[in-house]
Scaffold this active site. Structure first.
Site: not given
Ligand code: PRP
Ligand code: MG
Length: 178
Positions: A37, A94, A97, A146, A153, A159
């Protein structure tokens, strides 16, 4: 919660990033593969600056549960329903990380035999990188923190905020012990 990037700064950075993408792609059509999302707000703003023909596709990948650390194994919850053979894919997220999400997704999308795959993120954050991956396009670079807001989120909250904030230790404690 501490303000990191105001909505004006975010808008300016997205505009600058889009200008680079417009220069690089020229007239070539691009398929934005947007990861739900988190990337929805970023993609909505970015795509309105793009001058090449744009197609929007969505995937949902989940790497985090109700935690601030990655589970290490992103799961595809919603996959593409069309083949993207010979397309120019711009994978939009987005935040970069640990890198596991984009690493995993880039590999997955190669099965489509696209003409090219590039990655585009609102925030490239270095602190917790686990795989050697760099974003081809990043609007904002950040060492640590963070971050929430502008699509991002914590426990599905924040969000909708129109700026980017850093959650501090007391915010995290408040969330787990309301
Ligand atoms: C979060 C964020 C990225 C991902 C980054 O998504 O939106 O897509 O983690 O982290 P990484 O580089 O450590 O893999 P999440 O999977 O939490 O889902 P969301 O987009 O629905 O918030
Ligand atoms: Mg994500």
């Amino acid at each position: 919660m501490k303000l990191l990037f105001s909505k004006e700064v975010i808008a300016r950075r997205i505009g600058q990033l889009a200008a680079r993408i417009n220069r690089d792609y020229g007239e070539r059509p691009v398929v934005l593969v947007v990861l739900l999302k988190g990337a929805q707000l970023f993609a909505a703003d970015l795509c309105r600056h793009l001058t090449c023909p744009v197609r929007l596709e969505f995937m949902r990948v989940c790497s985090y549960g109700a935690e601030t650390a990655s589970s290490g194994c992103p799961r595809i919850l919603l996959d593409l329903d069309e083949q993207l053979r010979d397309c120019h894919i711009l994978l939009v997220d987005d935040i970069l990380d640990t890198g596991l999400t984009l690493h995993h997704l880039s590999r997955h999308l190669r099965q489509h035999q696209p003409a090219s795959i590039r990655t585009c993120v609102l925030i490239d954050k270095y602190e917790r990188r686990q795989v050697a991956i760099a974003a081809d396009y990043a609007a904002i670079e950040l060492q640590q923190g963070f971050v929430v807001g502008f699509g991002m989120d914590y426990n599905e909250q924040y969000r909708n905020l129109d700026a980017i904030y850093c959650l501090e230790a007391e915010d995290l404690a408040k969330e787990s012990h309301p």
